[in-house]
Enzyme design. Structure first.
Site, PDB file in Angstrom:
ATOM      1  N   LYS A 280       0.841  -1.203   0.000  1.00 26.98           N
ATOM      2  CA  LYS A 280       0.000   0.000   0.000  1.00 26.98           C
ATOM      3  C   LYS A 280       0.877   1.254   0.000  1.00 26.98           C
ATOM      4  CE  LYS A 280      -3.936  -1.824   2.647  1.00 26.98           C
ATOM      5  NZ  LYS A 280      -4.971  -1.647   1.613  1.00 26.98           N
ATOM      6  N   ARG A 354     -10.301 -11.559   2.082  1.00 28.98           N
ATOM      7  CA  ARG A 354     -11.168 -12.616   1.535  1.00 28.98           C
ATOM      8  C   ARG A 354     -10.470 -13.973   1.587  1.00 28.98           C
ATOM      9  NH1 ARG A 354     -11.509  -9.285  -3.946  1.00 28.98           N
ATOM     10  NH2 ARG A 354     -11.186  -7.655  -2.405  1.00 28.98           N
TER      11      ARG A 354
HETATM   12  N1  BES Z   1      -8.146  -3.722   4.436  1.00 33.64           N
HETATM   13  C1  BES Z   1      -8.302  -3.295   3.091  1.00 33.64           C
HETATM   14  C2  BES Z   1      -9.606  -2.506   2.869  1.00 33.64           C
HETATM   15  C3  BES Z   1      -9.722  -1.204   3.611  1.00 33.64           C
HETATM   16  C4  BES Z   1      -9.336  -0.034   3.007  1.00 33.64           C
HETATM   17  C5  BES Z   1     -10.267  -1.158   4.876  1.00 33.64           C
HETATM   18  C6  BES Z   1      -9.456   1.168   3.689  1.00 33.64           C
HETATM   19  C7  BES Z   1     -10.399   0.040   5.548  1.00 33.64           C
HETATM   20  C8  BES Z   1      -9.995   1.200   4.956  1.00 33.64           C
HETATM   21  C9  BES Z   1      -8.313  -4.498   2.167  1.00 33.64           C
HETATM   22  O1  BES Z   1      -7.524  -5.556   2.567  1.00 33.64           O
HETATM   23  C10 BES Z   1      -7.780  -4.049   0.853  1.00 33.64           C
HETATM   24  O2  BES Z   1      -6.641  -3.703   0.804  1.00 33.64           O
HETATM   25  N2  BES Z   1      -8.630  -4.036  -0.165  1.00 33.64           N
HETATM   26  C11 BES Z   1      -8.253  -3.622  -1.453  1.00 33.64           C
HETATM   27  C12 BES Z   1      -8.741  -4.651  -2.431  1.00 33.64           C
HETATM   28  C13 BES Z   1      -8.175  -4.501  -3.798  1.00 33.64           C
HETATM   29  C14 BES Z   1      -6.703  -4.829  -3.808  1.00 33.64           C
HETATM   30  C15 BES Z   1      -8.929  -5.407  -4.741  1.00 33.64           C
HETATM   31  C16 BES Z   1      -8.910  -2.270  -1.714  1.00 33.64           C
HETATM   32  O3  BES Z   1     -10.038  -2.052  -1.276  1.00 33.64           O
HETATM   33  O4  BES Z   1      -8.267  -1.429  -2.321  1.00 33.64           O
HETATM   34 MN    MN Z   2      -5.537  -5.391   1.911  1.00 37.53          MN
END
Ligand code: BES
Ligand code: MN
Ligand code: ZN
Length: 501
Positions: A280, A354
Site C-alpha cells: 500500500k 477474503r
Molecule cells: N483492508 C483493506 C480494505 C480497507 C481499506 C479497509 C481502507 C479500511 C480502509 C483491504 O484488505 C484491501 O486492501 N482491499 C483492497 C482490495 C483490492 C486490492 C482489490 C482495496 O479495497 O483497495
Molecule cells: Mn488489503
C-alpha cells in the site's frame, strides 16, 4: 484508562449538592423536583430559560453555574425534544450528550421526571445511562500526561458518580444491567481496534479472546500447525510474510437449548495490512492497524452475549493474521489451495481479507453446520466509495436474514445497506489458471469481494457485512469519540435479541 462513571438509579428527590442534569421536554413544564429547585433559587431556572430562550429542543443545553440560594455547583438543562418526535434510540444519544458533565470525581444527579405525555420509563432511563457511559470511553492507555494542564493526572482520576432519578427504577436497573454488558462488548471492540499493531499481534488478540472464558465462553485457539493439517492454505498464505504466526480463535457461547443449531459470526482479523508485496502507499497506512475491526466486533459480540446471558447458542470465529512484505511473503500470481479444495490465484496480495475469510467460513460451516453465518470485515475501500461511513455494506444469499439485519441495524442505530450479488459479478473472479482469482477488476470491488466469499459458504444462509467505512475513523457520534467505533456489536446483539432468542 480513564475510569467510566458509575451509574445508580434512585427515586426522584430534590438534589442538594453537586451537579444536576434536568431533562426538559420541548415546551415544558418543569417537573416537580425541578420546580422545587427553581423556587429555592428564587426563580433562577425559569429566568435563565427565558433569557437564553431555551425551549427544550432535542439535545439543546442550558448551563446555570452556582445558582443563588442552592448548594448546587451546576444545573444543566437538557432538551429532550417533543414527545412526538422522540425515538427510543434518542435516549441513548441524549445520555451521550450529557457525558461531558460527568467529570472526574463529580457527583451528578439526573432528574428524568415524567414531564409530558410520553412518560420517561425504565427503558428510556437505562438507555440514557448507557449512552452516557459509552460516550465516556477514552483510549488513553498510551498517554502519560493529561491533554489539558487543568485536568487531573491519570492516577488521580476518579469516576464520576451518576445517579439517575426516576419513578420506575426497578425496570431501569434490570435493563441497564444487560445494556451495560453489551456496552462492555462495544468498548472491548473499540479497545481492540484502537490498539496499535505492535501491541496486538495475532497471538495477543487470541489471548484477548481467551479472556472471555471468565464469562463462561469456551475458547479454542488454532495454531499454524493445526491450520496446516486442516489445509487452510489460503489463510496461511496471507500470514506467511509475517514473523508473527497466524491464529484462529473460536469462541462458543451455549445459552440456548442443547439441540439448537448455533448462529455463527465470523470476523476478519488482519492485525495489520501493509498490502504485502502489493504494498500500500505510505499515506494513511497507519489506519491499517484497524483491519481487524470485524474480528473485534465478533469478540465484542461474544462478550455481550455472555455478559447478558443470552438464551442462544452462538459461535464467534476470527481469523488472525498479519499481512507483511518479506522474503517469504506470497507473491502476486501465486496459486493457493483453500481448505474447501478450491484453488485461488492471488493476483493482488492486498486483497487478503477474503483469503482469510475463505478458510474460516468453510471451516465453520463444515464443522458446526450453523443456522446461518454472518461475517464482518473491513474488506474493501470500494464500500467506502459506495456508502461512506454511515452504512455498512450488506451482501446476502438469504432474504430473511438480510431483512432481519436491516431491521436490527435501524433499531440499534448501526444501519446496513443491502448491495447486489449475482452471476455476472461472480464471473468477474474466474481465473485463467485456477478456480478463481482474488480480485475482480476495477469496478464493483465490494461486490466481487462478496462474490468471492460466497464461493466458500457452501449454500449456508449467509450475510457479509463490509465494515471498512464504519468500524474506524468515522465521524464522532453522540455515543463515541474514539477512532475505533465498535460498530457491529450492538447491531448483532440486536439481531440475536429480536429474532433468535
Ligand atoms: N483492508 C483493506 C480494505 C480497507 C481499506 C479497509 C481502507 C479500511 C480502509 C483491504 O484488505 C484491501 O486492501 N482491499 C483492497 C482490495 C483490492 C486490492 C482489490 C482495496 O479495497 O483497495
Ligand atoms: Mn488489503
Ligand atoms: Zn485488509
Amino acid at each position: 484508562m480513564k475510569p467510566l462513571p458509575t451509574i445508580a438509579f434512585s427515586k426522584p428527590d430534590t438534589p442538594s449538592k453537586g451537579t444536576v442534569i434536568l431533562g426538559f421536554s420541548e415546551g415544558g413544564p418543569l417537573g416537580d423536583h425541578a420546580r422545587a429547585l427553581d423556587e429555592a433559587s428564587g426563580g433562577a431556572i425559569e429566568r435563565a430559560m427565558a433569557v437564553a430562550e431555551f425551549k427544550g429542543k432535542k439535545k439543546s443545553i442550558l448551563e446555570i453555574i452556582a445558582p443563588h440560594g442552592l448548594e448546587l455547583d451546576r444545573i444543566y438543562l437538557i432538551g429532550l425534544g417533543g414527545a412526538d418526535d422522540r425515538k427510543p434510540s434518542d435516549w441513548r444519544d441524549l445520555g451521550g450528550v450529557c457525558a461531558g458533565f460527568a467529570k472526574s470525581g463529580a457527583v451528578v444527579t439526573v432528574l428524568l421526571e415524567s414531564v409530558d405525555k410520553d412518560p420517561v420509563d425504565g427503558a428510556d432511563a437505562a438507555a440514557f445511562a448507557d449512552g452516557l457511559r459509552l460516550r465516556s470511553y477514552r483510549f488513553d492507555r498510551y498517554k502519560t500526561k493529561p491533554e489539558d494542564e487543568d485536568e487531573p493526572k491519570k492516577d488521580d482520576e476518579k469516576p464520576a458518580k451518576v445517579t439517575i432519578a426516576l419513578d420506575d427504577q426497578a425496570q431501569a436497573k434490570k435493563l441497564y444491567k444487560s445494556m451495560a454488558g453489551v456496552s462492555d462488548g462495544v468498548m472491548l471492540a473499540r479497545d481492540l481496534v484502537n490498539e496499535p499493531a505492535n501491541k496486538l499481534g495475532p497471538a495477543e488478540f487470541a489471548d484477548r479472546a481467551k479472556a472471555l472464558e471468565k464469562l463462561g465462553v469456551k475458547v479454542d485457539i488454532l495454531t499454524e500447525k493445526e491450520m496446516t493439517k486442516l489445509g487452510m492454505r489460503a489463510l496461511l498464505g496471507v500470514g506467511q510474510g509475517s514473523v508473527r504466526p497466524s491464529r484462529i480463535a473460536v469462541m462458543t457461547w451455549k445459552g440456548g437449548k442443547a439441540k439448537d443449531k448455533p448462529l455463527a459470526f465470523i470476523g476478519k482479523g488482519v492485525v495489520f495490512d501493509t498490502g504485502g508485496i502489493s504494498l500500500k502507499p505510505a499515506g494513511g497506512m497507519e489506519d491499517m492497524k484497524g483491519d481487524m475491526g470485524g474480528a473485534a466486533a465478533v469478540t465484542g459480540l461474544m462478550h455481550a452475549l455472555a455478559a447478558r446471558k443470552a438464551k442462544v447458542n452462538a459461535i464467534g470465529a476470527i481469523g488472525l493474521v498479519e499481512n507483511m512484505p518479506d522474503g517469504n511473503a506470497q507473491r502476486p500470481g501465486d496459486v493457493v489451495e483453500s481448505m474447501s479444495g478450491q484453488t485461488i490465484e492471488v493476483i493482488n496480495t492486498d486483497a487478503e481479507g477474503r483469503l482469510v475469510l475463505a478458510d474460516v467460513l468453510w471451516y465453520i460451516q463444515d464443522k458446526h453446520k450453523p443456522q446461518f453465518m454472518v461475517d464482518l470485515a473491513t474488506l474493501t475501500g470500494a464500500i467506502m466509495v459506495a456508502l461512506g461511513g454511515h452504512n455498512a455494506g450488506l451482501f446476502s444469499n438469504d432474504d430473511t436474514l438480510s431483512d432481519n439485519l436491516i431491521a436490527a441495524g435501524l433499531a440499534a442505530d448501526e444501519p446496513v445497506w443491502r448491495m447486489p450479488l449475482g452471476k455476472d459479478y461472480d464471473k468477474m473472479i474466474d481465473s485463467k489458471i485456477a478456480d478463481m482469482k482474488n480480485v475482480g477488476g476495477r469496478w464493483g470491488g465490494a461486490i466481487t469481494a462478496a462474490q468471492f466469499l460466497q464461493r466458500f459458504v457452501n449454500g449456508t444462509p449467509w450475510a457479509h457485512l463490509d465494515v471498512a467505512g464504519t468500524a474506524m475513523g468515522s465521524k464522532k457520534t453522540d455515543i463515541n469519540e474514539s477512532w475505533g467505533s465498535g460498530f457491529g456489536v450492538r447491531l448483532l446483539n440486536q439481531l440475536v435479541a429480536d429474532h433468535y432468542e
